[in-house]
Design a protein around this motif. Structure first.
Motif, short mmCIF file in Angstrom:
data_model
loop_
_atom_site.label_atom_id
_atom_site.label_comp_id
_atom_site.label_asym_id
_atom_site.label_seq_id
_atom_site.Cartn_x
_atom_site.Cartn_y
_atom_site.Cartn_z
N LEU A 87 0.94 -1.12 0.24
CA LEU A 87 -0.09 -0.22 0.02
C LEU A 87 1.03 1.18 -0.02
CD1 LEU A 87 -2.73 -1.25 2.59
CD2 LEU A 87 -3.07 -0.83 0.22
N LEU A 88 2.07 1.27 0.75
CA LEU A 88 2.81 2.45 0.76
C LEU A 88 3.46 2.78 -0.62
CD1 LEU A 88 5.00 2.15 3.84
CD2 LEU A 88 3.50 3.91 3.64
N SER A 89 3.73 1.56 -1.25
CA SER A 89 4.62 1.79 -2.68
C SER A 89 3.61 2.06 -3.90
CB SER A 89 5.26 0.28 -2.90
OG SER A 89 4.25 -0.64 -3.10
N ALA A 90 2.13 1.84 -3.26
CA ALA A 90 1.10 2.41 -4.20
C ALA A 90 0.69 3.87 -3.77
CB ALA A 90 -0.04 1.24 -4.20
N GLY A 91 1.32 4.41 -2.97
CA GLY A 91 1.09 5.77 -2.69
C GLY A 91 0.27 6.12 -1.89
N HIS A 92 -0.41 5.11 -0.86
CA HIS A 92 -1.15 5.48 0.04
C HIS A 92 -0.54 5.93 1.25
CE1 HIS A 92 -4.54 3.29 -1.96
NE2 HIS A 92 -4.00 2.46 -2.27
#
Length: 222
Positions: A168-173
């Motif tokens: 999720l972090l790497s997807a920009g969340h």
């Protein structure tokens, strides 16, 4: 010979319809594969398995990794805990080298890319329904590599929860968005984030996103 009873858990109707047709068309004189239930969210998968009595009403669960409500890896763990004898074959659009090892470590009976041809898909379902472990050549290579690395490195060292946060972090969340989605307090997510940065050797979210892109793991798998 008894039919092979299947549950399909995937949030895309076209995928479910395609799988049903594929399984129905390729019996080839062997026991027929019958789809007993379909589900499009993680909670729906668990409810359907419960209503069918687990292995009393099912022989195989075909489970997508990227499910809304509760992702496939969480669902897999829940199924393994409640119905340890029920085979689960994981499906994803991502290559075996990225998720096969993680799925099998969590108790999956196999991992199959959605781009696999029909014969491989049917063969995988039959094998896990019979109590076997389905491992493609690519998955076997990924497993061998993981064993060779021992404890692993980078993203391979992440726990299941850390891996969810990592995706999720790497997807920009944001931290707050991730907390809301996973049911975690923001400070707990921040703790996971710190561990992820340390294990991946990155310093911030930008470096983490670049790391994820290089390793082909940006965003949630399909």
């Amino acid at each position: 010979m008894s039919d092979i009873r299947v549950l399909i858990g995937d949030d895309h109707r076209i995928v479910r319809e395609g799988l049903k047709q594929m399984l129905g068309d390729l019996s080839n004189g062997l026991p027929a594969m019958v789809v007993r239930a379909e589900a499009q969210t993680g909670p729906e998968v668990l409810e359907a398995v419960q209503s069918l009595g687990g292995p009393e009403g099912l022989d195989v669960v075909l489970l997508d990794i990227a499910l809304p409500g509760r992702d496939g890896l969480d669902v897999l763990q829940a199924l393994r805990k409640q119905w340890p004898s029920l085979p689960v074959l994981m499906l994803s659009t991502y290559p075996e080298k990225q998720y096969a090892v993680r799925c099998i470590k969590l108790g999956a009976s196999g991992y199959l890319n959605k781009s696999a041809d029909a014969d491989d898909m049917v063969g995988a379902v039959r094998k896990v329904a019979a109590g076997g472990l389905y491992v493609s050549a690519a998955a076997a290579e990924a497993l061998a590599t993981a064993v060779g690395k021992g404890a692993g490195q980078g993203a391979e060292m992440l726990s299941h929860r850390e891996h969810q946060v990592y995706r999720l972090l790497s997807a920009g969340h944001s931290v707050s968005e991730i907390g809301a989605q996973l049911g975690l307090a923001p400070n707990t997510v921040s703790t996971y984030r710190a561990r992820i940065l340390e294990k991946t050797g990155t310093k911030n979210d930008v470096e983490l996103a670049l790391y994820a892109e290089r390793h082909g793991k940006q965003g949630a798998p399909g």
